[in-house]
Motif scaffolding. Structure first.
Motif, PDB file in Angstrom:
ATOM      1  N   LYS A 110       0.022 -41.623  12.828  1.00  0.00           N
ATOM      2  CA  LYS A 110       0.583 -42.757  11.887  1.00  0.00           C
ATOM      3  C   LYS A 110      -0.007 -43.296  10.228  1.00  0.00           C
ATOM      4  CE  LYS A 110       2.681 -44.699  16.002  1.00  0.00           C
ATOM      5  NZ  LYS A 110       2.122 -46.305  16.913  1.00  0.00           N
ATOM      6  N   LEU A 111      -1.600 -43.276  10.629  1.00  0.00           N
ATOM      7  CA  LEU A 111      -2.221 -43.145   9.835  1.00  0.00           C
ATOM      8  C   LEU A 111      -2.451 -42.653   8.538  1.00  0.00           C
ATOM      9  CD1 LEU A 111      -5.039 -45.623   9.598  1.00  0.00           C
ATOM     10  CD2 LEU A 111      -6.293 -43.648  10.059  1.00  0.00           C
ATOM     11  N   PRO A 112      -1.618 -42.477   7.492  1.00  0.00           N
ATOM     12  CA  PRO A 112      -1.074 -42.221   5.940  1.00  0.00           C
ATOM     13  C   PRO A 112      -2.332 -41.196   5.136  1.00  0.00           C
ATOM     14  CG  PRO A 112      -1.554 -44.994   5.716  1.00  0.00           C
ATOM     15  CD  PRO A 112      -2.007 -44.600   6.711  1.00  0.00           C
ATOM     16  N   VAL A 113      -2.569 -40.663   4.505  1.00  0.00           N
ATOM     17  CA  VAL A 113      -4.138 -38.926   4.690  1.00  0.00           C
ATOM     18  C   VAL A 113      -4.729 -40.477   3.344  1.00  0.00           C
ATOM     19  CG1 VAL A 113      -4.096 -38.011   3.598  1.00  0.00           C
ATOM     20  CG2 VAL A 113      -2.158 -37.050   5.224  1.00  0.00           C
ATOM     21  N   GLY A 114      -5.583 -40.614   3.936  1.00  0.00           N
ATOM     22  CA  GLY A 114      -6.676 -41.221   2.950  1.00  0.00           C
ATOM     23  C   GLY A 114      -8.032 -40.719   2.774  1.00  0.00           C
ATOM     24  N   LYS A 115      -9.030 -41.461   2.269  1.00  0.00           N
ATOM     25  CA  LYS A 115     -10.440 -41.241   1.558  1.00  0.00           C
ATOM     26  C   LYS A 115     -11.227 -40.556   3.444  1.00  0.00           C
ATOM     27  CE  LYS A 115     -10.854 -43.439  -2.314  1.00  0.00           C
ATOM     28  NZ  LYS A 115     -11.848 -44.777  -3.207  1.00  0.00           N
ATOM     29  N   GLY A 116     -10.660 -41.117   4.053  1.00  0.00           N
ATOM     30  CA  GLY A 116     -11.435 -40.536   5.273  1.00  0.00           C
ATOM     31  C   GLY A 116     -10.997 -41.639   6.559  1.00  0.00           C
ATOM     32  N   ILE A 117     -12.373 -41.924   7.532  1.00  0.00           N
ATOM     33  CA  ILE A 117     -11.705 -42.790   8.663  1.00  0.00           C
ATOM     34  C   ILE A 117     -13.230 -43.216   9.279  1.00  0.00           C
ATOM     35  CG2 ILE A 117     -10.687 -43.011  11.123  1.00  0.00           C
ATOM     36  CD1 ILE A 117      -9.123 -40.612  11.071  1.00  0.00           C
ATOM     37  N   ILE A 118     -13.674 -44.683   9.428  1.00  0.00           N
ATOM     38  CA  ILE A 118     -14.662 -44.807  10.251  1.00  0.00           C
ATOM     39  C   ILE A 118     -14.433 -45.152  11.118  1.00  0.00           C
ATOM     40  CG2 ILE A 118     -14.465 -46.577   9.481  1.00  0.00           C
ATOM     41  CD1 ILE A 118     -18.120 -47.008   9.452  1.00  0.00           C
ATOM     42  N   PHE A 119     -15.013 -44.149  12.210  1.00  0.00           N
ATOM     43  CA  PHE A 119     -14.686 -44.859  13.657  1.00  0.00           C
ATOM     44  C   PHE A 119     -15.246 -45.971  14.340  1.00  0.00           C
ATOM     45  CE2 PHE A 119     -12.219 -40.680  13.099  1.00  0.00           C
ATOM     46  CZ  PHE A 119     -11.134 -41.097  13.911  1.00  0.00           C
ATOM     47  N   ASP A 120     -15.436 -47.128  14.969  1.00  0.00           N
ATOM     48  CA  ASP A 120     -16.171 -47.590  15.325  1.00  0.00           C
ATOM     49  C   ASP A 120     -15.226 -48.567  17.012  1.00  0.00           C
ATOM     50  OD1 ASP A 120     -17.057 -50.350  16.448  1.00  0.00           O
ATOM     51  OD2 ASP A 120     -15.400 -51.546  14.637  1.00  0.00           O
ATOM     52  N   GLY A 121     -16.679 -48.071  17.784  1.00  0.00           N
ATOM     53  CA  GLY A 121     -16.425 -47.874  19.821  1.00  0.00           C
ATOM     54  C   GLY A 121     -15.756 -47.093  19.943  1.00  0.00           C
ATOM     55  N   PHE A 122     -15.581 -45.637  19.109  1.00  0.00           N
ATOM     56  CA  PHE A 122     -15.385 -44.511  19.659  1.00  0.00           C
ATOM     57  C   PHE A 122     -15.589 -43.151  19.232  1.00  0.00           C
ATOM     58  CE2 PHE A 122     -12.134 -40.923  19.958  1.00  0.00           C
ATOM     59  CZ  PHE A 122     -11.714 -40.636  21.474  1.00  0.00           C
ATOM     60  N   PRO A 123     -16.267 -42.565  19.860  1.00  0.00           N
ATOM     61  CA  PRO A 123     -15.967 -41.745  21.127  1.00  0.00           C
ATOM     62  C   PRO A 123     -16.690 -42.788  21.783  1.00  0.00           C
ATOM     63  CG  PRO A 123     -17.159 -40.549  20.128  1.00  0.00           C
ATOM     64  CD  PRO A 123     -16.773 -41.162  19.232  1.00  0.00           C
ATOM     65  N   ARG A 124     -17.271 -42.784  23.624  1.00  0.00           N
ATOM     66  CA  ARG A 124     -17.965 -43.706  24.514  1.00  0.00           C
ATOM     67  C   ARG A 124     -17.540 -42.374  25.495  1.00  0.00           C
ATOM     68  NH1 ARG A 124     -15.363 -49.054  22.283  1.00  0.00           N
ATOM     69  NH2 ARG A 124     -17.352 -50.378  23.945  1.00  0.00           N
ATOM     70  N   THR A 125     -17.375 -41.280  25.745  1.00  0.00           N
ATOM     71  CA  THR A 125     -17.812 -40.207  26.729  1.00  0.00           C
ATOM     72  C   THR A 125     -18.168 -39.246  25.584  1.00  0.00           C
ATOM     73  OG1 THR A 125     -15.761 -39.775  26.817  1.00  0.00           O
ATOM     74  CG2 THR A 125     -16.710 -41.449  28.372  1.00  0.00           C
ATOM     75  N   VAL A 126     -18.550 -38.058  26.248  1.00  0.00           N
ATOM     76  CA  VAL A 126     -19.027 -37.393  26.312  1.00  0.00           C
ATOM     77  C   VAL A 126     -17.428 -36.190  26.027  1.00  0.00           C
ATOM     78  CG1 VAL A 126     -19.632 -34.550  25.813  1.00  0.00           C
ATOM     79  CG2 VAL A 126     -21.068 -36.369  27.100  1.00  0.00           C
ATOM     80  N   ASP A 127     -17.148 -36.588  26.602  1.00  0.00           N
ATOM     81  CA  ASP A 127     -14.987 -35.570  27.105  1.00  0.00           C
ATOM     82  C   ASP A 127     -14.660 -36.730  25.552  1.00  0.00           C
ATOM     83  OD1 ASP A 127     -15.640 -33.954  28.767  1.00  0.00           O
ATOM     84  OD2 ASP A 127     -14.510 -34.900  29.822  1.00  0.00           O
ATOM     85  N   GLN A 128     -13.980 -37.930  25.271  1.00  0.00           N
ATOM     86  CA  GLN A 128     -13.886 -38.125  24.436  1.00  0.00           C
ATOM     87  C   GLN A 128     -14.809 -37.398  22.879  1.00  0.00           C
ATOM     88  OE1 GLN A 128     -14.122 -42.541  24.231  1.00  0.00           O
ATOM     89  NE2 GLN A 128     -13.069 -42.690  26.574  1.00  0.00           N
ATOM     90  N   ALA A 129     -15.856 -37.068  23.074  1.00  0.00           N
ATOM     91  CA  ALA A 129     -16.298 -36.655  21.264  1.00  0.00           C
ATOM     92  C   ALA A 129     -15.835 -35.360  21.546  1.00  0.00           C
ATOM     93  CB  ALA A 129     -17.878 -36.382  21.505  1.00  0.00           C
ATOM     94  N   LYS A 130     -15.684 -34.714  22.626  1.00  0.00           N
ATOM     95  CA  LYS A 130     -14.943 -33.040  22.546  1.00  0.00           C
ATOM     96  C   LYS A 130     -13.404 -33.596  22.083  1.00  0.00           C
ATOM     97  CE  LYS A 130     -17.635 -30.814  26.160  1.00  0.00           C
ATOM     98  NZ  LYS A 130     -17.626 -30.866  27.510  1.00  0.00           N
ATOM     99  N   SER A 131     -12.757 -34.728  23.015  1.00  0.00           N
ATOM    100  CA  SER A 131     -11.206 -34.448  21.987  1.00  0.00           C
ATOM    101  C   SER A 131     -11.425 -35.294  20.839  1.00  0.00           C
ATOM    102  CB  SER A 131     -10.669 -35.325  22.775  1.00  0.00           C
ATOM    103  OG  SER A 131     -10.663 -35.257  24.601  1.00  0.00           O
ATOM    104  N   LEU A 132     -11.943 -35.813  19.993  1.00  0.00           N
ATOM    105  CA  LEU A 132     -12.561 -36.334  18.747  1.00  0.00           C
ATOM    106  C   LEU A 132     -12.362 -35.297  18.040  1.00  0.00           C
ATOM    107  CD1 LEU A 132     -12.127 -38.503  16.417  1.00  0.00           C
ATOM    108  CD2 LEU A 132     -14.166 -39.287  16.954  1.00  0.00           C
TER     109      LEU A 132
END
Ligand code: UDP
Ligand code: MG
Length: 190
Positions: free
Chosen positions: A75-97
């Motif tokens: 749902k996030l409008p396309v912009g200049k980019g994103i800062i992820f705060d508090g994610f990923p928290r596991t190796v599997d989450q890193a892969k999913s990201l």
């Protein structure tokens, strides 16, 4: 696109610095902790599932947090980019990201890891607990959260080191000093 991960243990300053970075570089600040607290406040189905994990200082299961993040990013409008705060928290989450990023035809630019002395972390969170109203900012839960960070979250660092996306940042000192160190690192990839 500039996509930054701000990484570090609870109390390391991810939220404070994440907001400042978002403002300076024109990024969307995405705090998964904030997304979860919003689910709880508004009594959604997800909220009832995640509350217990947060109150115990445990991680919300990968599939649940990824589902919440995925629908938010869609749902996030396309912009200049994103800062992820508090994610990923596991190796599997890193892969999913990484997979989510490539679905959106982009990728992670850098991970900045805030290194803070353990006693300083405990002091900061307990101080925040006096005013934050967060059920997980009390001493027993803080110890648990730091343990979960060491065992489940810190191993994700390897994933980013292997991809040359990792930069350690000294997270001790004043907010302005730490911000300057973070900007210096981010400016090398922007
Ligand atoms: N949490 C989680 N996955 C996330 C973000 C948060 O499981 O991606 C849960 C976890 O229980 C954590 C709590 O939400 O202890 C608070 O997270 P937040 O990032 O807000 O706290 P911080 O680490 O910044 O102190
Ligand atoms: Mg935070």
């Amino acid at each position: 696109m500039l996509n930054v991960i701000i990484f570090g243990p609870p109390g390391s300053g991810k939220g404070t610095q994440g907001i400042k970075i978002a403002e300076k570089y024109g990024l969307a600040h995405v705090s998964t902790g904030d997304l979860l607290r919003k689910e709880i406040e508004t009594n959604t189905h997800f909220g009832t599932i995640v509350k217990g994990f947060i109150d115990r200082g445990e991680l919300v299961p990968d599939a649940t947090i990824i589902g919440i993040l995925d629908s938010f990013l869609d749902k996030l409008p396309v912009g200049k980019g994103i800062i992820f705060d508090g994610f990923p928290r596991t190796v599997d989450q890193a892969k999913s990201l990484s997979e989510m990023m490539s679905t959106h035809k982009t990728e992670i630019s850098i991970l900045v890891d805030l290194n803070v002395d353990k006693q300083e972390l405990v002091d900061r969170i307990c101080k925040r607990g006096e005013t934050s109203g967060r059920t997980d900012d009390k001493p027993e839960t803080v110890t648990k959260r730091l343990e979960v960070y060491e065992n489940q979250t810190k191993p994700a660092v390897e994933y980013y080191k292997q991809r040359n996306l990792y930069t350690a940042i000294n997270g001790n000192g004043t907010v302005d000093d730490i911000f300057a160190r973070l900007c210096e690192a981010i400016d090398t990839v922007k």
